[in-house]
Design a protein around this motif. Structure first.
Motif, short mmCIF file in Angstrom:
data_model
loop_
_atom_site.label_atom_id
_atom_site.label_comp_id
_atom_site.label_asym_id
_atom_site.label_seq_id
_atom_site.Cartn_x
_atom_site.Cartn_y
_atom_site.Cartn_z
N ALA A 38 52.83 46.36 45.59
CA ALA A 38 53.19 45.15 45.05
C ALA A 38 54.92 45.37 44.61
N TYR A 39 55.21 46.49 44.55
CA TYR A 39 56.38 47.01 44.69
C TYR A 39 57.40 46.79 46.08
N MET A 40 56.29 46.84 47.00
CA MET A 40 57.18 46.83 48.61
C MET A 40 56.83 44.46 48.51
N GLU A 41 56.12 44.17 47.65
CA GLU A 41 56.21 42.48 48.35
C GLU A 41 57.45 42.47 47.36
N GLN A 42 57.20 43.00 45.83
CA GLN A 42 58.29 42.30 45.02
C GLN A 42 60.37 42.60 45.51
N ILE A 43 59.87 43.67 46.09
CA ILE A 43 61.21 43.81 46.70
C ILE A 43 61.51 43.32 48.22
N CYS A 44 60.30 42.46 48.48
CA CYS A 44 60.18 42.08 50.68
C CYS A 44 60.74 43.01 51.48
N ASP A 45 60.20 44.35 51.03
CA ASP A 45 60.74 45.21 52.05
C ASP A 45 59.53 45.18 53.36
N PRO A 46 60.24 45.58 54.77
CA PRO A 46 59.82 45.31 55.19
C PRO A 46 59.22 46.36 55.85
N GLU A 47 58.88 47.23 55.32
CA GLU A 47 58.03 48.69 55.49
C GLU A 47 56.95 48.29 55.25
N LEU A 48 56.52 47.09 54.14
CA LEU A 48 55.41 47.06 53.91
C LEU A 48 54.16 46.05 54.97
N ILE A 49 54.60 46.34 56.04
CA ILE A 49 54.13 45.50 57.25
C ILE A 49 53.23 46.55 57.76
N LEU A 50 53.77 48.01 57.78
CA LEU A 50 53.11 48.85 58.36
C LEU A 50 52.57 49.66 57.67
N GLN A 51 53.03 49.55 56.49
CA GLN A 51 52.27 50.60 55.10
C GLN A 51 50.75 49.90 55.01
N ARG A 52 50.00 49.24 55.23
CA ARG A 52 48.94 48.42 54.64
C ARG A 52 47.81 49.01 55.99
N PRO A 53 48.29 49.43 56.78
CA PRO A 53 46.99 49.39 57.94
C PRO A 53 47.21 51.29 57.17
N GLN A 54 48.27 51.94 56.93
CA GLN A 54 47.92 53.08 56.26
C GLN A 54 47.10 53.60 55.65
N HIS A 55 47.82 52.26 54.52
CA HIS A 55 46.66 53.01 53.32
C HIS A 55 45.21 51.80 53.63
N LEU A 62 56.79 61.33 54.22
CA LEU A 62 58.29 61.71 54.04
C LEU A 62 58.74 60.72 55.55
N GLY A 63 57.45 60.41 56.32
CA GLY A 63 57.20 59.81 57.27
C GLY A 63 58.02 58.02 57.02
N SER A 64 57.13 57.52 56.29
CA SER A 64 57.27 55.90 55.15
C SER A 64 57.41 56.06 53.95
N ASP A 65 57.00 56.47 53.51
CA ASP A 65 57.47 56.05 51.74
C ASP A 65 58.22 56.44 51.17
N ILE A 66 59.74 57.46 52.49
CA ILE A 66 60.62 57.68 51.68
C ILE A 66 61.60 56.60 51.83
N LEU A 67 61.08 55.73 52.35
CA LEU A 67 62.21 54.32 52.91
C LEU A 67 61.58 53.48 52.85
N ILE A 68 61.23 53.17 51.32
CA ILE A 68 60.41 52.45 50.61
C ILE A 68 61.85 52.33 49.23
N GLY A 69 62.22 50.82 49.52
CA GLY A 69 63.49 50.62 48.26
C GLY A 69 64.81 50.40 49.04
N ARG A 70 64.54 51.28 50.79
CA ARG A 70 65.70 51.80 51.12
C ARG A 70 66.46 50.53 52.69
N LEU A 71 65.14 49.94 52.46
CA LEU A 71 65.77 48.95 53.86
C LEU A 71 65.57 47.40 53.19
N PRO A 72 66.75 46.65 54.34
CA PRO A 72 67.61 45.21 53.37
C PRO A 72 66.60 44.94 53.89
#
Length: 288
Positions: A65-82, A123-133
């Motif tokens: 939900a947080y990644m959706e809110q900030i339109c974070d492209p990391e969300l696309i890769l995180q969903r299948p990992q979750h 360290l491989g994925s979550d660390i980038l949440i909120g850092r990506l334009p």
């Protein structure tokens, strides 16, 4: 015991607290595994697995939900990992643990899984949440893959190898930008494999240098390196549908570039520099 250290912090209070709780669950499981005086652990294991299932449902919902809110492209890769994490916990819940030997075997396997997840995913994925334009902003940059002077560490070996990594990412980026992913599928796969191979070489060189100078941040760096390599090795483009491949590769290149930039600026530039004998060479022939 596993510690929730500063290098695991995202700076998002709710997510950091939930990650901290996962460390607590891991340590609770480790205590259960190595405590020989607890006897039958059936009920404790069932309770722990239930907590992990609840964790997966609640934490991943908050994170996505947080990644959706900030339109974070990391969300696309995180969903299948979750999803994969949830499925693994369900598999553990179906194991037969009626006797104490089976309980110990399951606990050991579960602790290994959780420890790997903690360091590789955070360290491989979550660390980038909120850092990506947002992806749209990234796509209109002139050349986001240019190796700029701000990335220089002063160590000739590290700077040379960082430049090579940027050039490999740029090669893929150009295919993504020109919408050539599907028609150049084999080349995309080749470059990702080459990037993975060279990344391992670079991290080995960097870690040997840190050991040589007895750098105090070596352990944190090594964990981050292992997480990044694990992320690359998990990439399987064959599982991505043709219609989704372009979008997926946009997000993947975004991830690769932003991880490198963040890691160089925030971590590698802290490493003390001593004179290197390696002559800088921009020729990629040595890695092909």
């Amino acid at each position: 015991m596993f510690q929730f250290t500063e290098d695991c912090l995202l700076g998002v209070e709710e997510i950091d607290e939930e990650h901290r709780h996962l460390f607590e669950l891991l340590n609770e499981g480790c205590d259960m595994l190595y405590n020989e005086y607890r006897g039958d652990k059936y009920e404790e294991i069932k309770e722990l697995l239930g907590e992990l299932e609840d964790y997966a449902d609640q934490h991943f919902a908050h994170e996505e939900a947080y990644m959706e809110q900030i339109c974070d492209p990391e969300l696309i890769l995180q969903r299948p990992q979750h999803l994969s994490f949830r499925e693994t916990i369900v598999e553990f819940m179906l194991h037969n643990i009626d006797d104490e030997e089976e309980q110990q075997e399951l606990l050991e396997e579960l602790m290994n899984f959780l420890a790997k997840w903690l360091y590789h995913h955070i360290l491989g994925s979550d660390i980038l949440i909120g850092r990506l334009p947002p992806l749209e902003e990234w796509m209109i940059r002139e050349n986001p893959c240019e190796f700029c002077d701000e990335y220089l560490t002063g160590n000739a070996m590290m700077d040379h190898e960082h430049r090579v990594l940027f050039e490999l990412v740029e090669h893929t980026y150009n295919m993504v930008r020109n919408k050539k992913v599907n028609e150049n599928y084999d080349e995309v796969v080749r470059v990702i494999k080459e990037l993975t191979k060279y990344t391992k070489i670079h991290f080995t060189d960097e870690e040997e240098y840190m050991i040589e100078i007895q750098y105090e941040g070596y352990d944190a760096q090594k964990r981050a390196h292992e997480a990044f390599v694990a992320r690359l090795e998990e990439e399987d483009l064959a599982k991505i549908g043709e219609d989704d491949l372009q979008t997926y590769m946009e997000s993947l290149v975004q991830y690769l570039l932003e991880w490198l930039v963040h890691h160089i600026l925030k971590e590698d530039k802290k490493i003390p520099c001593i004179e290197s004998t390696l002559e800088e060479n921009d020729d990629l022939d040595s890695i092909e």
